[in-house]
Write a protein that holds these residues in place. Structure first.
Motif, PDB file in Angstrom:
ATOM      1  N   SER A  93     -18.114  14.980 -50.426  1.00 10.68           N
ATOM      2  CA  SER A  93     -16.819  15.352 -49.841  1.00 10.68           C
ATOM      3  C   SER A  93     -16.469  16.806 -50.126  1.00 10.68           C
ATOM      4  CB  SER A  93     -15.720  14.429 -50.369  1.00 10.68           C
ATOM      5  OG  SER A  93     -15.594  14.527 -51.784  1.00 10.68           O
ATOM      6  N   ALA A  94     -16.749  17.278 -51.345  1.00 10.42           N
ATOM      7  CA  ALA A  94     -16.418  18.662 -51.690  1.00 10.42           C
ATOM      8  C   ALA A  94     -17.271  19.644 -50.889  1.00 10.42           C
ATOM      9  CB  ALA A  94     -16.607  18.899 -53.185  1.00 10.42           C
ATOM     10  N   THR A  95     -18.533  19.317 -50.658  1.00 11.09           N
ATOM     11  CA  THR A  95     -19.408  20.197 -49.879  1.00 11.09           C
ATOM     12  C   THR A  95     -18.934  20.304 -48.435  1.00 11.09           C
ATOM     13  OG1 THR A  95     -21.313  19.623 -51.265  1.00 11.09           O
ATOM     14  CG2 THR A  95     -21.772  20.584 -49.115  1.00 11.09           C
ATOM     15  N   ILE A  96     -18.630  19.172 -47.822  1.00 14.61           N
ATOM     16  CA  ILE A  96     -18.170  19.182 -46.429  1.00 14.61           C
ATOM     17  C   ILE A  96     -16.842  19.925 -46.301  1.00 14.61           C
ATOM     18  CG2 ILE A  96     -17.378  17.718 -44.537  1.00 14.61           C
ATOM     19  CD1 ILE A  96     -19.397  15.597 -45.532  1.00 14.61           C
ATOM     20  N   THR A  97     -15.919  19.667 -47.222  1.00 17.12           N
ATOM     21  CA  THR A  97     -14.610  20.324 -47.174  1.00 17.12           C
ATOM     22  C   THR A  97     -14.735  21.830 -47.382  1.00 17.12           C
ATOM     23  OG1 THR A  97     -13.602  18.310 -48.071  1.00 17.12           O
ATOM     24  CG2 THR A  97     -12.284  20.316 -48.141  1.00 17.12           C
ATOM     25  N   ALA A  98     -15.535  22.233 -48.358  1.00 17.65           N
ATOM     26  CA  ALA A  98     -15.723  23.660 -48.622  1.00 17.65           C
ATOM     27  C   ALA A  98     -16.398  24.349 -47.441  1.00 17.65           C
ATOM     28  CB  ALA A  98     -16.550  23.848 -49.894  1.00 17.65           C
ATOM     29  N   TYR A  99     -17.346  23.686 -46.822  1.00 16.53           N
ATOM     30  CA  TYR A  99     -18.030  24.244 -45.649  1.00 16.53           C
ATOM     31  C   TYR A  99     -17.045  24.444 -44.501  1.00 16.53           C
ATOM     32  CZ  TYR A  99     -21.560  24.723 -41.961  1.00 16.53           C
ATOM     33  OH  TYR A  99     -22.331  25.180 -40.910  1.00 16.53           O
ATOM     34  N   GLY A 100     -16.159  23.479 -44.307  1.00 16.98           N
ATOM     35  CA  GLY A 100     -15.159  23.604 -43.253  1.00 16.98           C
ATOM     36  C   GLY A 100     -14.211  24.764 -43.491  1.00 16.98           C
ATOM     37  N   PHE A 101     -13.735  24.921 -44.718  1.00 10.85           N
ATOM     38  CA  PHE A 101     -12.791  25.996 -45.019  1.00 10.85           C
ATOM     39  C   PHE A 101     -13.439  27.373 -44.988  1.00 10.85           C
ATOM     40  CE2 PHE A 101      -9.812  22.866 -47.060  1.00 10.85           C
ATOM     41  CZ  PHE A 101      -8.702  23.218 -46.306  1.00 10.85           C
ATOM     42  N   SER A 102     -14.708  27.452 -45.331  1.00 12.16           N
ATOM     43  CA  SER A 102     -15.351  28.763 -45.442  1.00 12.16           C
ATOM     44  C   SER A 102     -15.999  29.234 -44.146  1.00 12.16           C
ATOM     45  CB  SER A 102     -16.406  28.737 -46.555  1.00 12.16           C
ATOM     46  OG  SER A 102     -17.437  27.821 -46.230  1.00 12.16           O
ATOM     47  N   SER A 185     -24.063  22.093 -36.484  1.00 11.28           N
ATOM     48  CA  SER A 185     -23.359  22.396 -37.740  1.00 11.28           C
ATOM     49  C   SER A 185     -23.843  21.533 -38.896  1.00 11.28           C
ATOM     50  CB  SER A 185     -21.847  22.212 -37.537  1.00 11.28           C
ATOM     51  OG  SER A 185     -21.363  23.110 -36.570  1.00 11.28           O
ATOM     52  N   ILE A 186     -24.053  20.236 -38.634  1.00 12.93           N
ATOM     53  CA  ILE A 186     -24.506  19.328 -39.697  1.00 12.93           C
ATOM     54  C   ILE A 186     -25.900  19.700 -40.161  1.00 12.93           C
ATOM     55  CG2 ILE A 186     -24.998  16.934 -40.283  1.00 12.93           C
ATOM     56  CD1 ILE A 186     -22.045  17.554 -39.955  1.00 12.93           C
ATOM     57  N   GLN A 187     -26.789  19.995 -39.214  1.00 13.10           N
ATOM     58  CA  GLN A 187     -28.154  20.379 -39.583  1.00 13.10           C
ATOM     59  C   GLN A 187     -28.169  21.698 -40.350  1.00 13.10           C
ATOM     60  OE1 GLN A 187     -29.709  20.266 -35.578  1.00 13.10           O
ATOM     61  NE2 GLN A 187     -30.855  18.363 -35.980  1.00 13.10           N
ATOM     62  N   THR A 188     -27.315  22.630 -39.934  1.00 16.71           N
ATOM     63  CA  THR A 188     -27.222  23.902 -40.658  1.00 16.71           C
ATOM     64  C   THR A 188     -26.744  23.690 -42.081  1.00 16.71           C
ATOM     65  OG1 THR A 188     -26.718  25.074 -38.597  1.00 16.71           O
ATOM     66  CG2 THR A 188     -26.150  26.180 -40.662  1.00 16.71           C
ATOM     67  N   LEU A 189     -25.747  22.820 -42.236  1.00 14.42           N
ATOM     68  CA  LEU A 189     -25.239  22.519 -43.576  1.00 14.42           C
ATOM     69  C   LEU A 189     -26.330  21.914 -44.440  1.00 14.42           C
ATOM     70  CD1 LEU A 189     -22.945  22.152 -45.649  1.00 14.42           C
ATOM     71  CD2 LEU A 189     -22.392  19.990 -44.525  1.00 14.42           C
ATOM     72  N   TRP A 190     -27.073  20.956 -43.889  1.00 15.52           N
ATOM     73  CA  TRP A 190     -28.057  20.211 -44.679  1.00 15.52           C
ATOM     74  C   TRP A 190     -29.312  21.042 -44.984  1.00 15.52           C
ATOM     75  CZ3 TRP A 190     -28.222  16.312 -47.805  1.00 15.52           C
ATOM     76  CH2 TRP A 190     -29.437  15.713 -48.130  1.00 15.52           C
ATOM     77  N   TYR A 191     -29.803  21.761 -43.994  1.00 10.15           N
ATOM     78  CA  TYR A 191     -31.087  22.446 -44.159  1.00 10.15           C
ATOM     79  C   TYR A 191     -30.956  23.888 -44.656  1.00 10.15           C
ATOM     80  CZ  TYR A 191     -33.169  18.529 -41.633  1.00 10.15           C
ATOM     81  OH  TYR A 191     -33.575  17.276 -41.254  1.00 10.15           O
ATOM     82  N   PRO A 195     -29.386  23.664 -49.726  1.00 11.30           N
ATOM     83  CA  PRO A 195     -30.393  24.185 -50.672  1.00 11.30           C
ATOM     84  C   PRO A 195     -29.916  25.412 -51.439  1.00 11.30           C
ATOM     85  CG  PRO A 195     -31.432  23.603 -48.589  1.00 11.30           C
ATOM     86  CD  PRO A 195     -29.956  23.515 -48.359  1.00 11.30           C
ATOM     87  N   MET A 196     -29.114  26.266 -50.771  1.00 14.21           N
ATOM     88  CA  MET A 196     -28.608  27.451 -51.457  1.00 14.21           C
ATOM     89  C   MET A 196     -27.466  27.105 -52.407  1.00 14.21           C
ATOM     90  SD  MET A 196     -28.718  30.244 -48.373  1.00 14.21           S
ATOM     91  CE  MET A 196     -28.542  31.596 -49.519  1.00 14.21           C
ATOM     92  N   LEU A 197     -26.810  25.976 -52.153  1.00 13.25           N
ATOM     93  CA  LEU A 197     -25.705  25.544 -53.006  1.00 13.25           C
ATOM     94  C   LEU A 197     -26.167  24.774 -54.238  1.00 13.25           C
ATOM     95  CD1 LEU A 197     -22.969  24.228 -50.524  1.00 13.25           C
ATOM     96  CD2 LEU A 197     -22.827  26.238 -51.987  1.00 13.25           C
ATOM     97  N   LYS A 198     -27.461  24.555 -54.370  1.00  7.36           N
ATOM     98  CA  LYS A 198     -27.961  23.669 -55.420  1.00  7.36           C
ATOM     99  C   LYS A 198     -27.431  23.996 -56.818  1.00  7.36           C
ATOM    100  CE  LYS A 198     -32.154  21.991 -57.671  1.00  7.36           C
ATOM    101  NZ  LYS A 198     -33.638  22.085 -57.750  1.00  7.36           N
TER     102      LYS A 198
END
Length: 283
Positions: A93-102, A185-191, A195-198
């Motif tokens: 949830s935090a990853t999806i929310t942060a991605y949306g805001f940023s 957008s989902i594929q960009t977030l996942w792939y 990985p950069m957010l690890k």
């Protein structure tokens, strides 16, 4: 004195100070390990960690059940029934929310982000009563749902803020390149992004793991069935101030309880340090 000699002396002094401070910080844990082999009288009369006459009563009694309904292992399993899903849900949830805001622009973005950050200033104690009434009306009391489900909705604002800070330092050109290759957008977030957010995700996961493992107030409010008690409540319940208790047993149970947290931390410490450092300088 040459420059090389001054450098060597500086290095020796620095390491001596670091070792001294490290010993001071770690000594309480070392003392606790030694105290698990001491009697009550020796625990309260000696600050030295090494026991004079070692006893093993603490470990012999550590796994005995309390009232025939719960024991140390059961309480630890109950704890991780909350910890594991909460860590997973928080990261999602935090990853999806942060991605949306940023990365996305939408009406009222600044207002919603400001409102989200304002929740950081609310102490949990002022939320306990309304949250309990709400969850009680939903029939969630005496279950783990009130402790786990809010993490599905990015209720821990600190982690969202931490991820947003890191995302601000990731070049948008990487996402544009992924979009040109046909990623949504989902594929960009996942792939690309995840990985950069690890390192930061590991930091968030460790924080949530430790905070939830040590949580006493949450389970105390919502859990009424003794068989569902978490480890923090079980340890407190084992300390009977009326009839007295053996401190070596309590310390032995505490030591056993923190072993999983220590293992997880040391396995992930490199990524944890990288994530904290990255989150502090990005943005």
């Amino acid at each position: 004195m040459t420059r090389e000699q001054r450098r060597q002396i500086s290095t020796v002094v620095r390491y001596v100070l670091l070792i001294a401070v490290g010993i001071i910080m770690v000594y309480p844990l070392i003392w606790m390990v030694g105290a698990t082999f001491k009697t009550n009288s020796e625990i309260f009369t000696s600050a030295w960690f090494w026991p004079k006459n070692p006893v093993f009563d603490g470990y012999n009694e550590a796994f005995k059940s309390y009232g025939g309904k719960i024991n140390l292992l059961t309480s630890m399993l109950n704890t991780y029934k909350i910890v594991i899903p909460k860590v997973i849900f928080t990261l999602l949830s935090a990853t999806i929310t942060a991605y949306g805001f940023s990365r996305f622009e939408f009406k009222g973005k600044g207002l919603w982000f400001g409102l989200m950050l304002s929740t950081l200033f609310l102490p949990q104690v002022v939320l306990n009563a309304p949250q309990y009434i709400m969850f009680n009306n939903w029939g969630w009391t005496n279950t783990y749902l009130p402790l786990v489900i809010p993490s599905l909705f990015a209720a821990d604002t600190y982690f969202v803020f931490m991820l947003v800070q890191f995302l601000r330092g990731i070049p948008k050109e990487l996402e544009e390149a992924a979009k040109m290759d046909g990623c949504n957008s989902i594929q960009t977030l996942w792939y690309v992004i995840v990985p950069m957010l690890k390192p930061t995700l590991v930091s968030c996961g460790l924080f949530q793991f430790m905070w939830t493992s040590n949580d006493f107030q949450g389970p105390l409010i919502y859990i009424a069935d003794m068989t569902k008690y978490t480890n923090s409540i079980y340890l407190r319940m084992s300390m009977d101030g009326d009839t007295g208790f053996q401190w070596n047993r309590i310390l032995a149970m505490s030591l056993i309880s923190i072993i999983p947290s220590l293992i997880v931390f040391f396995l992930a410490q490199d990524s944890f340090i990288d994530g904290i450092a990255a989150g502090g300088v990005k943005g």
